[in-house]
Design an enzyme around this catalytic site. Structure first.
Site, PDB file in Angstrom:
ATOM      1  N   THR A   1      12.749 -21.498  -4.527  1.00 55.43           N
ATOM      2  CA  THR A   1      12.496 -22.207  -5.791  1.00 55.43           C
ATOM      3  C   THR A   1      12.721 -21.257  -6.958  1.00 55.43           C
ATOM      4  O   THR A   1      13.387 -21.592  -7.945  1.00 55.43           O
ATOM      5  CB  THR A   1      11.042 -22.730  -5.822  1.00 55.43           C
ATOM      6  OG1 THR A   1      10.879 -23.650  -4.747  1.00 55.43           O
ATOM      7  CG2 THR A   1      10.706 -23.399  -7.140  1.00 55.43           C
TER       8      THR A   1
ATOM      9  N   ASN B   1      18.529 -30.465   2.833  1.00 63.61           N
ATOM     10  CA  ASN B   1      17.325 -30.227   3.620  1.00 63.61           C
ATOM     11  C   ASN B   1      16.897 -31.437   4.438  1.00 63.61           C
ATOM     12  O   ASN B   1      16.294 -31.302   5.484  1.00 63.61           O
ATOM     13  CB  ASN B   1      16.180 -29.784   2.718  1.00 63.61           C
ATOM     14  CG  ASN B   1      16.092 -30.600   1.449  1.00 63.61           C
ATOM     15  OD1 ASN B   1      17.044 -30.655   0.667  1.00 63.61           O
ATOM     16  ND2 ASN B   1      14.967 -31.253   1.235  1.00 63.61           N
TER      17      ASN B   1
ATOM     18  N   GLN C   1      18.838 -23.897   3.180  1.00 65.36           N
ATOM     19  CA  GLN C   1      18.791 -24.465   4.534  1.00 65.36           C
ATOM     20  C   GLN C   1      19.906 -23.936   5.435  1.00 65.36           C
ATOM     21  O   GLN C   1      19.885 -24.200   6.637  1.00 65.36           O
ATOM     22  CB  GLN C   1      18.899 -25.999   4.461  1.00 65.36           C
ATOM     23  CG  GLN C   1      17.645 -26.682   3.941  1.00 65.36           C
ATOM     24  CD  GLN C   1      16.473 -26.611   4.920  1.00 65.36           C
ATOM     25  OE1 GLN C   1      16.637 -26.270   6.100  1.00 65.36           O
ATOM     26  NE2 GLN C   1      15.288 -26.918   4.429  1.00 65.36           N
TER      27      GLN C   1
ATOM     28  N   HIS D   1      11.558 -18.204   4.632  1.00 62.39           N
ATOM     29  CA  HIS D   1      10.807 -18.946   5.660  1.00 62.39           C
ATOM     30  C   HIS D   1      11.611 -20.058   6.315  1.00 62.39           C
ATOM     31  O   HIS D   1      11.086 -20.788   7.156  1.00 62.39           O
ATOM     32  CB  HIS D   1       9.493 -19.486   5.097  1.00 62.39           C
ATOM     33  CG  HIS D   1       9.643 -20.636   4.153  1.00 62.39           C
ATOM     34  ND1 HIS D   1       9.316 -21.922   4.519  1.00 62.39           N
ATOM     35  CD2 HIS D   1      10.062 -20.713   2.875  1.00 62.39           C
ATOM     36  CE1 HIS D   1       9.530 -22.731   3.499  1.00 62.39           C
ATOM     37  NE2 HIS D   1       9.982 -22.019   2.483  1.00 62.39           N
TER      38      HIS D   1
ATOM     39  N   THR E   1       6.180  -5.839  -9.253  1.00 62.29           N
ATOM     40  CA  THR E   1       6.259  -4.917  -8.111  1.00 62.29           C
ATOM     41  C   THR E   1       6.755  -5.654  -6.869  1.00 62.29           C
ATOM     42  O   THR E   1       6.278  -6.745  -6.549  1.00 62.29           O
ATOM     43  CB  THR E   1       4.881  -4.272  -7.860  1.00 62.29           C
ATOM     44  OG1 THR E   1       4.529  -3.579  -9.046  1.00 62.29           O
ATOM     45  CG2 THR E   1       4.915  -3.304  -6.686  1.00 62.29           C
TER      46      THR E   1
ATOM     47  N   CYS F   1       8.075 -31.602   1.180  1.00 61.27           N
ATOM     48  CA  CYS F   1       7.413 -31.768  -0.125  1.00 61.27           C
ATOM     49  C   CYS F   1       6.889 -33.177  -0.320  1.00 61.27           C
ATOM     50  O   CYS F   1       5.993 -33.408  -1.105  1.00 61.27           O
ATOM     51  CB  CYS F   1       8.384 -31.493  -1.270  1.00 61.27           C
ATOM     52  SG  CYS F   1       9.559 -30.211  -0.961  1.00 61.27           S
TER      53      CYS F   1
END
Ligand SMILES: Cc1ncc(COP(=O)(O)O)c(C=O)c1O
Length: 380
Positions: free
Chosen positions: A73, A151, A179, A201, A237, A324
């Site tokens: 995102t 997706n 994807q 992920h 960071t 989602c």
């Protein structure tokens, strides 16, 4: 307890054991800040550099072209909003009708800021016709963002053909490949894109880590204001353990892809065939060939997808479409864009396989889905 068969790899993947092993030393021992000059910092800095090279190798880029972000995102936001900031004036953006909300929403933001946005349609397989993008190009078109693979339905877009036209026009080309990475080969030069989004992920790294490929020379300004990490493009960071995990996941994906791609396809097609044997009216959504090897998006005739998944929830964990929206029963925007009627869209279920899926799991899932379908039909 016997867990259900996990068939929702497009929502997220488990973390590969090799990825977890690579991360642990950076949680336990190597805690340094890559910005520190001492040995603790330098250790972390080296690990980030190695991960950058590994991610670059997965997409045939050079390490200097990879910017780590907190998610896909964020990478999409940086691509769209960052190009807009660098250009410094409103222009014209083209996206497709089946983009993920992580592209749709920043596009809407640009529209609010004075940009013109054209949404190009897709055909009944969810594909964008390159000619449709060609027709939408205007003298002031500065950016085109068309996803690499969808997706929900898994359809792969003709990104290289589109990018060739966009580049000839003098505009920039972004693709959301969240994807695709690890499922199909990706080569930024062959695709001809300037910007490409990755999501950890979705290919066995952890959540909360993504990357944006930025071709050298692409105008891009940071969206966040802060220090100079990631060449100032993504201040904050670095999340060293997650970055190390992303690097290892990229290395694994590159190594496994030649074997994994056909294997996933075989498992996916086995599931499809088993379901078709019992439910001949089953309809495939998405492109029959130009599709992710792991994705099977089906409409079950005469039942609601939600009801079907609820009935077999102890045996199968899958989604209706995108994770989602999984708790909403609204018709998917992707299926609506493909021109599907409400009945077909309501019967839709997305089944996505992955590295850990076995043949036995496919057979158990097929049996559970067909049983749930038959009970559902009988109760009507
Ligand atoms: C195509 C696509 N783009 C972007 C995203 C957003 O990923 P994340 O939620 O990790 O930021 C997803 C996740 O579902 C996706 O499938």
């Amino acid at each position: 307890m016997n867990l259900p068969v996990y068939l929702d790899y497009n929502a997220t993947t488990p973390v590969a054991p090799e990825v977890a092993d690579a991360i642990i030393p950076y949680l336990r021992e190597h805690f340094g800040n890559p910005g520190s000059a001492h040995v603790f910092g330098q250790r972390a800095k080296l690990a980030v550099a190695q991960a950058r090279a590994q991610v670059a190798a997965l997409i045939q880029a050079s390490a200097a072209e990879i910017v780590f972000t907190g998610s896909a995102t964020e990478a999409n936001n940086l691509a769209l909003l960052g190009v807009a900031r660098a250009l410094g004036r409103p222009g014209h953006l083209i996206i497709s009708a089946v983009e993920h909300p992580a592209v749709m929403a920043p596009a809407r933001r640009l529209e609010e800021a004075g940009w013109a946005v054209t949404v190009v349609p897709v055909d009944d397989c969810g594909r964008v016709a390159p000619q449709a993008v060609g027709k939408a190009l205007r003298p002031d078109t500065s950016l085109v963002s068309i996803m690499h693979a969808n997706n929900e339905i898994g359809t792969i877009q003709p990104v290289a053909e589109i990018a060739a036209m966009v580049k000839a026009h003098g505009a920039l080309m972004h693709t959301d490949a969240a994807q695709s990475a690890g499922k199909v080969p990706l080569d930024v030069a062959a695709l001809g894109v300037d910007l490409l989004t990755l999501a950890g992920h979705k290919f066995y790294a952890t959540k909360g880590i993504g990357a944006l490929y930025v071709r050298t020379g692409t105008p891009l300004a940071p969206v966040l204001a802060g220090a100079e990490q990631e060449r100032g493009l993504r201040p904050g960071t670095e999340n060293v353990p997650a970055i190390v995990g992303l690097g290892e996941a990229a290395r694994l994906a590159r190594e496994r892809l030649p074997e994994a791609e056909p294997r996933l396809k075989t498992l996916r097609d086995r599931l499809h065939e088993k379901l078709l044997e019992v439910i001949p009216g089953l309809l495939l959504n998405g492109h029959p060939e130009q599709r992710l090897p792991n994705t099977l998006h089906l409409s079950f005739p005469g039942v609601a997808g939600r009801e079907l998944l609820d009935r077999c929830a102890s045996d199968v964990a899958a989604s209706l479409g995108s994770a989602c929206h999984d708790y909403e029963d609204a018709v998917s925007g992707v299926l609506a864009a493909m021109g599907q009627d409400a009945a077909r869209a309501m019967g839709a279920v997305r089944l996505s396989v992955g590295w850990m899926t076995s043949e036995e799991e496919i057979d158990r899932a097929a049996a559970a889905l067909t049983a749930a379908y038959e009970t559902g039909r009988a109760s009507r």
